[in-house]
Design a protein around this motif. Structure first.
Motif, PDB file in Angstrom:
ATOM      1  N   VAL A  94       7.567  -1.053  -7.790  1.00  0.00           N
ATOM      2  CA  VAL A  94       6.265  -0.497  -8.154  1.00  0.00           C
ATOM      3  C   VAL A  94       5.582   0.088  -6.918  1.00  0.00           C
ATOM      4  N   ARG A  95       5.726  -0.580  -5.786  1.00  0.00           N
ATOM      5  CA  ARG A  95       5.142  -0.106  -4.527  1.00  0.00           C
ATOM      6  C   ARG A  95       5.744   1.252  -4.131  1.00  0.00           C
ATOM      7  N   ALA A  96       7.063   1.360  -4.257  1.00  0.00           N
ATOM      8  CA  ALA A  96       7.736   2.622  -3.928  1.00  0.00           C
ATOM      9  C   ALA A  96       7.316   3.737  -4.870  1.00  0.00           C
ATOM     10  N   LEU A  97       7.249   3.422  -6.171  1.00  0.00           N
ATOM     11  CA  LEU A  97       6.881   4.431  -7.158  1.00  0.00           C
ATOM     12  C   LEU A  97       5.440   4.894  -6.962  1.00  0.00           C
ATOM     13  N   ALA A  98       4.556   3.996  -6.542  1.00  0.00           N
ATOM     14  CA  ALA A  98       3.164   4.378  -6.272  1.00  0.00           C
ATOM     15  C   ALA A  98       3.093   5.365  -5.110  1.00  0.00           C
ATOM     16  N   ALA A  99       3.864   5.091  -4.053  1.00  0.00           N
ATOM     17  CA  ALA A  99       3.885   6.017  -2.918  1.00  0.00           C
ATOM     18  C   ALA A  99       4.481   7.354  -3.326  1.00  0.00           C
ATOM     19  N   TRP A 100       5.568   7.298  -4.101  1.00  0.00           N
ATOM     20  CA  TRP A 100       6.167   8.545  -4.591  1.00  0.00           C
ATOM     21  C   TRP A 100       5.138   9.380  -5.349  1.00  0.00           C
ATOM     22  N   MET A 101       4.274   8.719  -6.131  1.00  0.00           N
ATOM     23  CA  MET A 101       3.252   9.447  -6.879  1.00  0.00           C
ATOM     24  C   MET A 101       2.272  10.138  -5.933  1.00  0.00           C
TER      25      MET A 101
END
Length: 426
Positions: A94-101
């Motif tokens: 979730v942390r990675a996906l938030a940064a990707w966003m």
């Protein structure tokens, strides 16, 4: 020779989405000579929330689920990102996906920051009532940190329009008035945008159209392999087929089908809808998802999930263009291999940004209470995707880097500028 334990540790690190994202961020930041203070701020999320969600199941018993919401950055506007339901959701993911966003919104110049949410659950084993109670309680737990000006959730893996309607209704009940702009990806009848459901797949089509021009190819000459037949993969395959591309393979979670002469995609998708599998589809041969990635083609579009292309199989890819419809389908360790092979990569933060772009359009329409025709939405999406593709390619040429690094550099540059101009409140 490394021990198996060391190899296992490397593989775990390679397939950790946060590690992949951070290694790419670090490389781009270094090439930009990013100010150390800005680096320190931008490399970490603004806020992480972990909640435990008690839900009364149909059996009458209470089950407690673990949920997350990570808000990575607010420099350019409210946070934006989906909510996924899956048994293997982790905080790192979730942390990675938030940064990707954050980087995805910046690449297409949409005034949002990045966020992501997830709940550890198996929605396939839950009733509609259980999913509704889970969604509403999760929304209530987030009520103080989400909102049209704060953080705007959207659908993601195993969530859909109905899920977003529950989130909207729960938030609206607490606000004591209807707040359509709290989520995107809603039903059109509840303030959703025309064209939102197909937006990610359509955006992928637009950037593939631009990429093949660089190889002086036309759609009828271009063989495409699509991994995934869900909302992104299925939509992209159908739109590519309708645009005249030769789609030679497609798969779902169980496996895929291949016909070197091209598939009839509407027929194949209808077969999948009826049988829930491509197995025994008469007009093609069966392939595994791993074999599908290594088929001879011009464009490979992984539209399924993370970590499909790794250091173990990247050298066996036979595509000219890799168009990443999924989030994080390629590990950072595979990037250098693809670069050496001369594969033209349309990175995920650009290739699948059609969804967040039309989510932005939906948010804008909700806030002004005026809705656009679908052809207007699609035209504006095309303008954004083509302009962003050209921005990334120019950045790559100017800085003499690959397109993935260029996309990260462009995104970080934009977020860094806004952060620097706003300054630090203390």
């Amino acid at each position: 020779m490394p021990s198996p334990m060391v190899d296992d540790a490397r593989e775990i690190k390679e397939e950790n989405p946060f590690e992949s994202m951070m290694s790419r961020f670090d490389r781009a930041a270094q090439l930009l000579d990013l100010d150390p203070d800005l680096y320190a701020v931008m490399r970490v999320p603004n806020r992480e929330l972990k909640v435990y969600i008690p839900v009364r199941m149909d059996s009458g018993r209470i089950q407690v689920f673990e949920g997350f919401r990570v808000q990575h950055n607010f420099a350019r506007g409210p946070a934006k990102g989906g909510i996924r339901y899956a048994p293997d959701v982790t905080l790192d993911e979730v942390r990675a996906l938030a940064a990707w966003m954050t980087w995805k919104c910046a690449v297409v110049n949409v005034p949002f920051g990045g966020a992501k949410g997830g709940i550890v659950c198996d929605p396939q084993q839950m009733s509609q009532g259980e999913l509704e109670r889970l969604t509403r309680r999760y929304t209530a737990e987030l009520i103080d940190i989400i909102g049209p000006e704060k953080d705007v959730p959207a659908p993601d893996m195993n969530t859909n329009e109905q899920t977003m309607a529950w989130v909207m209704d729960t938030y609206s009940m607490h606000a004591r008035h209807t707040v359509t702009a709290i989520v995107t990806g809603k039903p059109v009848e509840l303030g959703g945008s025309a064209g939102r459901r197909e937006a990610t797949g359509r955006g992928l089509l637009f950037v593939i159209n631009e990429a093949i021009k660089r190889f002086k190819m036309t759609p009828p000459q271009t063989r495409v392999v699509v991994q995934g037949a869900g909302n992104v993969g299925g939509t992209a395959a159908r739109l590519l087929y309708e645009a005249g591309y030769k789609v030679v393979a497609i798969s779902d979670i169980h496996g895929g089908i291949y016909n070197p002469n091209g598939l009839n995609i509407p027929d194949a998708l209808e077969y999948l809808r009826q049988t829930r599998s491509f197995e025994d589809y008469p007009e093609a041969e069966q392939v595994t998802n791993q074999e599908l990635l290594e088929l001879d083609c011009d464009v490979l579009a992984p539209c399924a999930t993370e970590n499909q292309i790794t250091s173990h199989n990247a050298d066996r890819l036979k595509c000219k263009v890799l168009a990443e419809g999924a989030n994080g389908p390629t590990t950072a360790a595979a990037d250098s291999i693809l670069h050496e092979k001369g594969v033209f990569v349309i990175p995920d933060i650009l290739a699948n940004a059609g969804g967040v772009t039309v989510s932005y359009f939906e948010w804008v329409q909700d806030r002004m209470g005026y809705f656009w025709r679908e052809d207007v939405v699609n035209q504006r999406l095309q303008e954004v995707m083509v302009a962003s593709f050209n921005d990334v390619c120019r950045y790559a040429e100017r800085h003499k880097v690959d397109t993935r690094t260029a996309a990260y550099m462009l995104a970080i540059d934009r977020v860094a500028y806004d952060t620097r101009m706003r300054g630090f409140y203390a």
